[in-house]
Design a protein around this motif. Structure first.
Motif, PDB file in Angstrom:
ATOM      1  N   HIS A  25     -20.593   8.469 -24.898  1.00  0.00           N
ATOM      2  CA  HIS A  25     -21.245   7.710 -25.981  1.00  0.00           C
ATOM      3  C   HIS A  25     -20.283   6.676 -26.587  1.00  0.00           C
ATOM      4  CE1 HIS A  25     -25.253   9.534 -27.204  1.00  0.00           C
ATOM      5  NE2 HIS A  25     -24.914  10.250 -26.145  1.00  0.00           N
TER       6      HIS A  25
ATOM      7  N   GLN B 293     -20.099   2.067 -26.047  1.00  0.00           N
ATOM      8  CA  GLN B 293     -20.070   0.968 -27.014  1.00  0.00           C
ATOM      9  C   GLN B 293     -19.305  -0.238 -26.473  1.00  0.00           C
ATOM     10  OE1 GLN B 293     -21.480   1.770 -30.253  1.00  0.00           O
ATOM     11  NE2 GLN B 293     -22.109   3.576 -29.108  1.00  0.00           N
TER      12      GLN B 293
ATOM     13  N   ARG C 287     -15.484   5.786 -37.692  1.00  0.00           N
ATOM     14  CA  ARG C 287     -16.883   5.648 -38.047  1.00  0.00           C
ATOM     15  C   ARG C 287     -17.779   5.819 -36.806  1.00  0.00           C
ATOM     16  NH1 ARG C 287     -19.739   1.043 -38.664  1.00  0.00           N
ATOM     17  NH2 ARG C 287     -21.684   1.327 -39.810  1.00  0.00           N
TER      18      ARG C 287
ATOM     19  N   THR D 231     -20.604   8.581 -36.203  1.00  0.00           N
ATOM     20  CA  THR D 231     -21.992   8.201 -35.921  1.00  0.00           C
ATOM     21  C   THR D 231     -22.463   8.770 -34.592  1.00  0.00           C
ATOM     22  OG1 THR D 231     -21.548   6.138 -37.059  1.00  0.00           O
ATOM     23  CG2 THR D 231     -23.579   6.264 -35.801  1.00  0.00           C
ATOM     24  N   GLN D 232     -21.651   8.636 -33.573  1.00  0.00           N
ATOM     25  CA  GLN D 232     -22.094   9.098 -32.256  1.00  0.00           C
ATOM     26  C   GLN D 232     -22.210  10.629 -32.209  1.00  0.00           C
ATOM     27  OE1 GLN D 232     -23.478   7.166 -29.996  1.00  0.00           O
ATOM     28  NE2 GLN D 232     -23.104   5.494 -31.432  1.00  0.00           N
TER      29      GLN D 232
ATOM     30  N   ALA E 139     -23.333  12.308 -34.694  1.00  0.00           N
ATOM     31  CA  ALA E 139     -24.659  12.506 -35.302  1.00  0.00           C
ATOM     32  C   ALA E 139     -25.769  12.147 -34.313  1.00  0.00           C
ATOM     33  CB  ALA E 139     -24.782  11.661 -36.573  1.00  0.00           C
ATOM     34  N   VAL E 140     -25.575  11.069 -33.567  1.00  0.00           N
ATOM     35  CA  VAL E 140     -26.578  10.656 -32.586  1.00  0.00           C
ATOM     36  C   VAL E 140     -26.751  11.761 -31.523  1.00  0.00           C
ATOM     37  CG1 VAL E 140     -27.061   9.020 -30.719  1.00  0.00           C
ATOM     38  CG2 VAL E 140     -26.289   8.168 -32.928  1.00  0.00           C
TER      39      VAL E 140
END
Lengths: 449, 420
Positions: free
Chosen positions: B38, B42, B102, B106-107, B109-110
């Motif tokens: 993940h 990016q 960050r 976030t990832q 959580a994703v």
């Protein structure tokens, strides 16, 4: 062959303007209508030694139960013919490496498949045999009836399917939803006579469309199709699929799913049909909103907040109408904030309309990605069949790039203002009410949630 | 670097395989390979802040990534004109991914949402993960690709950087190009962009072989979202390298049993009347030759009646027995292999898929050409005698059987593992 013109051959991908009009897909090599009303669309794409086959017959489900019966007819369609039983029929297909599957929804019955290229005549003949005279006997029907009833029951359990059912009711009311949704009871009650009637009414050549894409010579493929399907009876006046009515925006319908560890959010608003001149601008606005990874909604909901893995917007098209859809699956505790973000982004489409940069990025994505997505013969065949079903010409893919290039920036802004008003959306949330209800405070106004 | 040009069409496919997957993760670091995928997705430092996928989409392409047992693959398909740009993006993230605190938060959580979507919130979502858990003993072979929640929560940036250093060196990667490009041009571009990447040591993947199970293994799981009970069965596949012929015979056997409308398991009066859905396949994710480690032949069937599982297992055993005793007739064998071969060939019609499949077999076995040869190997090469042997082997081997019980109320103690 009558009433058709075989167009000059165009090699798949051998476009002279490959560098310029990037992503311009080929025109089909042939698009003709046989004397019995069958439309034949042929496209040469010799990537692998196979030919993709799509046969679509449109219809309109006019009474509750009909869609279920049509699904049952689809189940039986390739299970033997008057001349051979299911084993013989399947073995004949398999010997050519061929696979054919039939499926039906409230608007069409479609046969999807492929064959080794050199066996195309034989496989088309088998398809025609099944379409004209399927084996609708009780011994074939009985087990299929049971199997379909079980399959329909099974298909209602996934949360996304629950949401789809609820959304259909929310958009079009109970009556239409009942007409468009199959039920296990209707499958169980379907008789041989029901099927024979449906077959006589819907499986005629008139307004059916055959799409062939792959390693083929267009002239030969057309000749084959003509020979094999030329004697297919036209059938009664073809049904015209019903255009779904406009539906109003309004509060979201909540569906309680105890034990759900994720809430399924589905929002919908009426949009323009594919055939409308305003459709390309709407499509670009939609890509800026949520239809690509760089879109506003994906950037905020996934890449900024981490509220969802799978989400976005899209346009769902049927003959004569389209619906703008917004979808996100998110944990119970994120449900209210996720809905708030969706609402904010919908509002922002008017307050802060798509910028020139956003529009140009969306445009180059839309132009190129269509060609990329259609680069396999299977995808191209399905794409053509679906587009013809919703009423655009077989040159749609070819012209899609230029069409998008011609959209002015302010047209996209106009589409953004017109189609993304939160008040025009309605939808459903499938969630564990016990987990979500306490979080709803403070977000009660979010799209009526 | 694999170049497989095909001048038909106007698209290209790019796949970058790294020789690392969720079996490679050390204990206590489960889920790291997937999380890192993940982060890596990016894009590299050069692609920030726009990110990898927005740039690919802007060029008219699309891309994705996935983590499997032994490999992690990043792939894209795009108009031919995007070739250099795609190579630049790949070399950029192979040189240095852009990882921030960050981003990591976030990832994570994703991924939590991904697990809910793919596993925890849908009926039978623990399939196929539950099968290796039942059949395999080594922790690496039994785990799912998403990892343990407690592990996922513990990852920090230094750990991710070490993972990158250990597994994402150029020597541990295979880059595959397919579709409409010129070989000479592509070679020049590849050299220009990839040649100055510094070589570095790669941590070797562990040997994850484990002995065949010595008894049948059974597991019962409660499924809060299932409307009907279901049964899953897993058998060990032959080794894809040392037992290649047997492996291919298992592919044909799986097709005979469960693929297509007239498949053997759909025809018996018992099995056909019990199963609301039935699938049989090779490979944990239905893709054969997808791992070099212990792999599975799987069956999954949803049934409505309580005794349905028993009937399905009986039908399975009886069918295997019959195939082991009497060779399958030449006609049905030819029909099954012809259909299988056409299906495998069909996948090669898409440049993006073709790049993934060529690179996968190159990474695992050093045999990209296996992907191209597979349709013909199966159609022309698998005999009835080999299929009989495969059936006998399954019949006599110890499998895993997992029962899915609908509703929360799992019988007391049923969730524990039992040996038959």
């Amino acid at each position: 062959m009558t009433g058709g013109v075989v167009q000059g051959r165009r090699g798949y991908g051998s476009r002279p303007d490959a560098g310029g009009a990037q992503g311009r897909l080929p025109l089909p090599d042939a698009d003709i209508v046989l004397g019995n009303g069958l439309r034949v669309v042929v496209c040469s794409a010799p990537v692998v030694p196979l030919v993709e086959i799509r046969l679509t017959t449109p219809y309109a489900a006019t009474a509750p139960g009909e869609v279920t019966h049509c699904q049952l007819l689809a189940e039986l369609l390739l299970r033997g013919t008057a001349h051979r039983d299911a084993d013989d029929y399947d073995a004949a297909l398999a010997a050519h490496g061929a696979t054919l599957d039939a499926a039906a929804d409230a608007r069409r019955l479609t046969v999807t498949g492929h064959t080794m290229a050199d066996a195309l005549p034989a496989v088309l003949a088998l398809l025609a045999e099944a379409v004209r005279g399927p084996r609708l006997t009780e011994d074939v029907l009985a087990p299929e009836r049971e199997r379909l009833a079980r399959r329909i029951r099974l298909a209602t359990h996934p949360p996304a399917a629950l949401a789809q059912h609820a959304l259909l009711r929310r958009r079009y009311g109970e009556d239409r939803a009942a007409r468009w949704q199959p039920t296990p009871e209707q499958a169980a009650a379907c008789t041989r006579d029901d099927l024979a009637r449906l077959h006589a009414r819907h499986l005629g050549a008139r307004s059916a469309v055959l799409v062939l894409v792959g390693d083929l010579r267009p002239e030969e493929a057309v000749a084959m199709a003509t020979e094999v399907f030329g004697a297919w009876e036209p059938g009664p006046e073809g049904d015209v699929p019903e255009v779904p009515p406009w539906f109003p925006g309004g509060p979201l319908h909540r569906v309680d799913r105890p034990g759900a560890v994720q809430s399924v959010i589905r929002l919908a608003a009426p949009a323009l049909p594919r055939t409308d001149p305003g459709y390309p601008a709407l499509h670009l606005a939609q890509l800026v909103f949520g239809g690509s990874f760089a879109s506003r909604l994906v950037a905020r909901l996934r890449e900024d907040k981490g509220y969802a893995y799978q989400l976005g917007s899209g346009v769902e098209s049927v003959p004569g109408a389209s619906t703008l859809m917004v979808e996100a699956d998110t944990a119970a505790e994120h449900t209210a904030p996720a809905l708030a973000v969706i609402r904010e982004e919908l509002e922002r489409m008017a307050a802060d309309p798509p910028s020139v940069e956003e529009i140009d990025a969306a445009r180059s994505y839309a132009v190129g990605s269509t060609a990329t997505a259609m680069s396999s013969p299977g995808a191209l065949a399905s794409g053509l069949a679906n587009l013809l079903h919703v009423g655009v010409g077989s040159d749609w893919l070819h012209n899609w790039g230029p069409l998008l290039e011609g959209v002015a920036h302010d047209e996209v802004g106009e589409a953004a203002r017109r189609f993304f008003r939160p008040a025009d959306f309605t939808g459903v949330v499938v969630a564990d009410e016990a987990a979500v209800a306490p979080l709803r405070r403070g977000a009660a106004e979010e799209l009526g949630f | 670097m694999l170049l497989a040009p095909n001048p038909v069409g106007a698209s290209i496919g790019v796949a970058v395989h790294y020789n690392v997957g969720f079996r490679t993760e050390p204990e206590g670091r489960t889920g790291l390979a997937h999380l890192f995928e993940h982060l890596m997705f990016q894009g590299g430092r050069g692609a920030a802040p726009v990110g990898y996928l927005p740039q690919v989409q802007r060029a008219g392409g699309f891309g994705d990534a996935r983590t499997r047992q032994d490999v992690t693959v990043y792939y894209a398909a795009a108009p031919a004109s995007a070739l250099e740009m795609l190579l630049t993006l790949e070399v950029d993230r192979m040189r240095a991914p852009f990882i921030s605190a960050r981003n990591l938060r976030t990832q994570t959580a994703v991924i939590d949402e991904e697990i809910r979507l793919m596993v925890r919130n849908r009926p039978y979502g623990t399939f196929p993960w539950v099968l290796p858990r039942a059949l395999h003993r080594r922790a690496e072979n039994a785990r799912d690709g998403y990892g343990e929640t407690v592990d996922l929560a513990s990852f920090d940036i230094p750990l991710c950087e070490r993972f990158f250093a250990d597994h994402y060196g150029p020597g541990n990667a295979v880059v595959t190009l397919t579709g409409a490009f010129d070989r000479g041009v592509a070679e020049r571009l590849v050299r220009r962009h990839f040649e100055d990447l510094p070589a570095r040591e790669t941590v070797r993947s562990p040997d994850l072989h484990e002995p065949l199970p010595g008894e049948e293994r059974r597991l019962t799981v409660g499924d809060p979202h299932a409307g009907s009970p279901a049964v899953a069965v897993g058998y060990r596949m032959p080794d894809p390298v040392t037992e290649r012929a047997d492996y291919l015979a298992h592919l044909v056997l799986a097709a005979l049993l469960g693929q297509g409308r007239q498949a053997l398991l759909r025809r018996g009066p018992t099995a056909a009347s019990e199963a609301a859905s039935l699938s049989v396949g090779c490979g944990l994710f239905g893709l054969p030759l997808d791992t070099a480690g212990p792999d599975l032949l799987t069956l999954f069937a949803v049934h409505e009646h309580e005794r349905g599982a028993e009937h399905i297992l009986d039908a399975l055993d009886a069918t295997l027995e019959a195939l082991a005793t009497d060779e399958i007739a030449a006609g049905p064998l030819r029909a099954t292999t012809a259909r299988w071969a056409a299906g495998a060939m069909r996948e090669l019609g898409d440049p993006g898929t073709r790049a993934q499949l060529l690179g996968l077999r190159e990474t695992l076995f050093g045999e990209a050409e296996l992907t191209q040869a597979l349709p013909e190997l199966v159609r022309g090469g698998v005999t009835g005698e080999q299929v009989s042997r495969a059936a006998a082997r399954l019949r006599s081997s110890h499998r895993a059987v997992v029962h899915f019980v609908p509703g929360q109320a799992v019988p007391r103690g049923a969730a524990r593992e039992m040996t038959a």
